[in-house]
Scaffold this motif. Structure first.
Motif, mmCIF file in Angstrom:
data_model
loop_
_atom_site.group_PDB
_atom_site.id
_atom_site.type_symbol
_atom_site.label_atom_id
_atom_site.label_comp_id
_atom_site.label_asym_id
_atom_site.label_seq_id
_atom_site.Cartn_x
_atom_site.Cartn_y
_atom_site.Cartn_z
ATOM 1 N N CYS A 47 0.899 -1.120 0.017
ATOM 2 C CA CYS A 47 -0.098 0.188 0.033
ATOM 3 C C CYS A 47 1.021 1.306 -0.126
ATOM 4 C CB CYS A 47 -0.693 -0.037 1.046
ATOM 5 S SG CYS A 47 -1.937 -1.288 1.432
ATOM 6 N N THR A 48 0.454 2.198 -0.797
ATOM 7 C CA THR A 48 1.154 3.635 -0.696
ATOM 8 C C THR A 48 -0.013 4.904 -0.425
ATOM 9 O OG1 THR A 48 0.771 3.918 -2.872
ATOM 10 C CG2 THR A 48 2.853 2.896 -2.192
ATOM 11 N N VAL A 49 0.542 5.893 0.266
ATOM 12 C CA VAL A 49 -0.209 7.060 0.536
ATOM 13 C C VAL A 49 0.458 8.047 -0.147
ATOM 14 C CG1 VAL A 49 -0.809 8.461 2.251
ATOM 15 C CG2 VAL A 49 -0.531 6.219 2.986
ATOM 16 N N SER A 50 -0.493 8.850 -1.075
ATOM 17 C CA SER A 50 0.070 9.855 -1.869
ATOM 18 C C SER A 50 -0.466 11.007 -1.148
ATOM 19 C CB SER A 50 -0.563 9.891 -3.305
ATOM 20 O OG SER A 50 -0.080 8.528 -3.992
ATOM 21 N N ILE A 51 0.773 11.986 -0.939
ATOM 22 C CA ILE A 51 0.599 13.063 -0.283
ATOM 23 C C ILE A 51 0.689 14.347 -1.129
ATOM 24 C CG2 ILE A 51 1.292 14.587 1.806
ATOM 25 C CD1 ILE A 51 2.254 11.947 3.016
ATOM 26 N N ALA A 52 -0.297 15.041 -1.358
ATOM 27 C CA ALA A 52 -0.038 16.336 -2.302
ATOM 28 C C ALA A 52 -0.330 17.615 -1.434
ATOM 29 C CB ALA A 52 -1.310 16.241 -3.444
ATOM 30 N N GLY A 53 0.504 18.625 -1.791
ATOM 31 C CA GLY A 53 0.474 19.815 -1.181
ATOM 32 C C GLY A 53 1.784 20.816 -1.719
ATOM 33 N N SER A 54 2.014 22.049 -0.787
ATOM 34 C CA SER A 54 3.417 22.570 -0.912
ATOM 35 C C SER A 54 4.347 21.416 -0.524
ATOM 36 C CB SER A 54 3.127 23.862 -0.180
ATOM 37 O OG SER A 54 3.353 23.576 1.226
ATOM 38 N N ALA A 55 5.617 21.764 -0.933
ATOM 39 C CA ALA A 55 6.540 21.110 -0.634
ATOM 40 C C ALA A 55 6.985 20.860 0.709
ATOM 41 C CB ALA A 55 7.910 21.564 -1.514
ATOM 42 N N ALA A 56 6.839 22.295 1.351
ATOM 43 C CA ALA A 56 7.032 22.373 2.830
ATOM 44 C C ALA A 56 6.063 21.560 3.801
ATOM 45 C CB ALA A 56 7.107 23.850 3.471
ATOM 46 N N ASP A 57 4.736 21.691 3.237
ATOM 47 C CA ASP A 57 3.658 20.984 3.818
ATOM 48 C C ASP A 57 3.761 19.377 3.738
ATOM 49 O OD1 ASP A 57 2.460 23.260 4.878
ATOM 50 O OD2 ASP A 57 1.062 23.550 3.129
ATOM 51 N N VAL A 58 4.163 19.203 2.518
ATOM 52 C CA VAL A 58 4.193 17.698 2.389
ATOM 53 C C VAL A 58 5.310 16.977 3.096
ATOM 54 C CG1 VAL A 58 4.929 16.104 0.451
ATOM 55 C CG2 VAL A 58 3.292 17.631 -0.101
ATOM 56 N N GLU A 59 6.305 17.765 3.283
ATOM 57 C CA GLU A 59 7.400 17.014 4.069
ATOM 58 C C GLU A 59 7.262 17.014 5.322
ATOM 59 O OE1 GLU A 59 10.547 15.722 3.046
ATOM 60 O OE2 GLU A 59 9.646 16.194 1.059
ATOM 61 N N ARG A 60 6.385 18.090 5.973
ATOM 62 C CA ARG A 60 5.882 17.782 7.283
ATOM 63 C C ARG A 60 4.836 16.590 7.351
ATOM 64 N NH1 ARG A 60 3.007 21.571 9.996
ATOM 65 N NH2 ARG A 60 1.830 21.937 8.186
ATOM 66 N N ALA A 61 4.206 16.425 6.528
ATOM 67 C CA ALA A 61 3.196 15.381 6.403
ATOM 68 C C ALA A 61 3.628 14.046 6.569
ATOM 69 C CB ALA A 61 2.146 15.547 5.556
ATOM 70 N N VAL A 62 4.850 13.911 5.440
ATOM 71 C CA VAL A 62 5.457 12.697 5.363
ATOM 72 C C VAL A 62 6.206 12.233 6.680
ATOM 73 C CG1 VAL A 62 7.641 11.603 4.293
ATOM 74 C CG2 VAL A 62 6.074 12.893 2.802
ATOM 75 N N THR A 63 6.586 13.125 7.458
ATOM 76 C CA THR A 63 7.024 13.025 8.791
ATOM 77 C C THR A 63 6.023 12.360 9.801
ATOM 78 O OG1 THR A 63 8.831 14.652 8.460
ATOM 79 C CG2 THR A 63 8.398 13.903 10.776
ATOM 80 N N ALA A 64 4.864 12.870 9.753
ATOM 81 C CA ALA A 64 3.726 12.239 10.448
ATOM 82 C C ALA A 64 3.252 10.904 9.973
ATOM 83 C CB ALA A 64 2.701 13.380 10.467
ATOM 84 N N VAL A 65 3.465 10.542 8.649
ATOM 85 C CA VAL A 65 2.817 9.290 8.254
ATOM 86 C C VAL A 65 3.938 8.400 8.796
ATOM 87 C CG1 VAL A 65 2.525 7.833 6.283
ATOM 88 C CG2 VAL A 65 1.662 10.234 6.355
ATOM 89 N N HIS A 66 5.240 8.541 8.914
ATOM 90 C CA HIS A 66 6.086 7.427 9.188
ATOM 91 C C HIS A 66 6.126 7.340 10.665
ATOM 92 C CE1 HIS A 66 8.416 6.446 5.464
ATOM 93 N NE2 HIS A 66 8.268 7.735 5.350
#
Length: 66
Positions: A47-66
């Motif tokens: 499974c994968t999660v696609s995260i779309a948004g501004s570069a800064a927001d996406v990086e913060r969100a990626v950290t939360a998913v891990h």
């Protein structure tokens, strides 16, 4: 204005339900908190999660998913 980026993050199949939450509550909360759009792809074994948004927001969100 920042360009929108999309990043795909692996998610263990057993964590999908917890990630989405009851009636999508968790994923909606993440979307509001990080200003990103989340989409879960469960079509394959991995499974994968696609995260779309501004570069800064996406990086913060990626950290939360891990």
């Amino acid at each position: 204005m920042e360009h929108e980026v999309t990043r795909r993050v692996p998610l263990e199949k057993k964590r999908v339900g917890q990630f989405i939450g009851k009636r999508g509550a968790n994923i909606r909360q993440l979307s509001m908190s990080y200003g990103c759009e989340f989409q879960v792809d469960q079509a394959s074994e991995k499974c994968t999660v696609s995260i779309a948004g501004s570069a800064a927001d996406v990086e913060r969100a990626v950290t939360a998913v891990h």
